[in-house]
Enzyme design. Structure first.
Site, mmCIF file in Angstrom:
data_model
loop_
_atom_site.group_PDB
_atom_site.id
_atom_site.type_symbol
_atom_site.label_atom_id
_atom_site.label_comp_id
_atom_site.label_asym_id
_atom_site.label_seq_id
_atom_site.Cartn_x
_atom_site.Cartn_y
_atom_site.Cartn_z
ATOM 1 N N ASP A 82 0.803 -1.221 0.000
ATOM 2 C CA ASP A 82 0.000 0.000 0.000
ATOM 3 C C ASP A 82 0.840 1.277 0.000
ATOM 4 O OD1 ASP A 82 0.933 -0.390 2.579
ATOM 5 O OD2 ASP A 82 -1.020 -0.893 3.402
ATOM 6 N N ASN B 126 -7.944 -3.427 14.086
ATOM 7 C CA ASN B 126 -9.325 -3.729 13.668
ATOM 8 C C ASN B 126 -9.364 -4.860 12.641
ATOM 9 O OD1 ASN B 126 -8.322 -2.545 11.386
ATOM 10 N ND2 ASN B 126 -9.750 -0.822 11.317
ATOM 11 N N HIS C 153 -7.388 -5.099 9.958
ATOM 12 C CA HIS C 153 -7.043 -4.787 8.571
ATOM 13 C C HIS C 153 -5.734 -5.449 8.161
ATOM 14 C CE1 HIS C 153 -4.942 -0.910 10.062
ATOM 15 N NE2 HIS C 153 -3.986 -1.588 9.450
ATOM 16 N N GLU D 280 -9.764 -2.136 5.113
ATOM 17 C CA GLU D 280 -10.479 -1.869 6.352
ATOM 18 C C GLU D 280 -11.708 -2.783 6.478
ATOM 19 O OE1 GLU D 280 -9.088 -0.178 8.497
ATOM 20 O OE2 GLU D 280 -8.403 1.796 7.864
#
Ligand SMILES: O=P(O)(O)OC[C@H]1O[C@](O)(CO)[C@@H](O)[C@@H]1O
Length: 243
Positions: free
Chosen positions: A67, A136, A138, A143
């Site tokens: 990313d 979370n 990811h 996400e």
């Protein structure tokens, strides 16, 4: 999924580096998928150390990063271009034209996503994908709620990710709100996956990954469906999980 339990972050990183080196040395051509964030920094440091000591060659290695933030110039110290140069590319003999990171500054972001995905295919996909785990769930910047079959795409970062990554920036406001990320579909097509999990703050996420159900609201859960995943986790991350 195979789980390797380590006593601390150093040991986790050493084992990860050794696995990466083993794959590099045992192939005449290899494509690595690379992660950023705090978790793999020590792994890259061990690869750099190995290069100084043993000159393990990276001439046959191609890399694709997961990313990049949208809007940060490549020479911004918080860009993942800068990160990779600082922690790995400048420390080993990898040809620079064999390292790929999404361009978060291009005007046509949709075309960038498509081209990036095509380039991965041109190199016959990722042989070994290194991953970190977000609190979370990811992976990359995928996400909660990201469709499992999505490939490289543009994401809006969640409040939780922005806050978690603010530690690298001066303030929360400086963290970009969007990024380009390889999708979960892209990650799942990798032949082998190495997931590093370190620290108490990842404890709940690791527990959910190992014992929860497979759910798009927890992106990493899909790794349970991949046939060649190794999780390397340190004691703090494993604490209270039923391993
Ligand atoms: O290693 P960290 O900094 O805890 O981040 C976990 C994951 O989150 C990201 O930094 C994205 O927020 C990934 O690049 C990384 O794998």
């Amino acid at each position: 999924m195979k789980v390797i339990r380590t006593t601390n972050h150093q040991e986790m990183s050493k084992i990860a580096a050794n696995i990466i080196l083993d794959r590099i040395k045992s192939s005449s051509h290899i494509t690595l998928g690379l992660a950023t964030g705090g978790t793999p920094i020590q792994t890259y440091a061990y690869l750099a150390e190995d290069y100084l000591e043993n000159q393990t060659s990276y001439q046959h290695v191609v890399t694709f990063n997961l990313d990049e933030y949208i809007g940060l110039p490549k020479d911004d110290p918080n860009s993942y271009h800068y990160y990779m140069h600082q922690h790995l590319f400048s420390k080993v003999n990898i040809p620079r034209d064999q390292t790929f990171i999404p361009n978060g500054l291009t005007e046509d972001l949709a075309a960038e996503c498509e081209t990036y995905e095509q380039k991965i295919q041109q190199y016959n996909g990722i042989d070994l994908q290194l991953l970190g785990l977000g609190k979370n769930g990811h992976i990359g910047f995928n996400e909660p709620g990201t469709p499992f079959d999505q490939h490289t795409h543009i994401v809006s970062l969640t409040r939780s990710t922005i806050q978690a990554n603010a530690r690298f920036f001066g303030t929360v406001e400086e963290v970009p709100k969007q990024a380009i990320t390889m999708g979960i579909g892209s990650i799942m097509e990798s032949k082998e996956i190495l997931l590093l999990v370190s620290g108490k703050e990842k404890n709940q996420a690791l527990n959910k990954l190992l014992h929860g159900r497979i759910d798009e609201q927890f992106p990493a859960s899909i790794l349970n469906n991949h046939e060649n995943v190794t999780i390397i986790a340190d004691e703090d991350a494993i604490m209270n999980t039923d391993i």
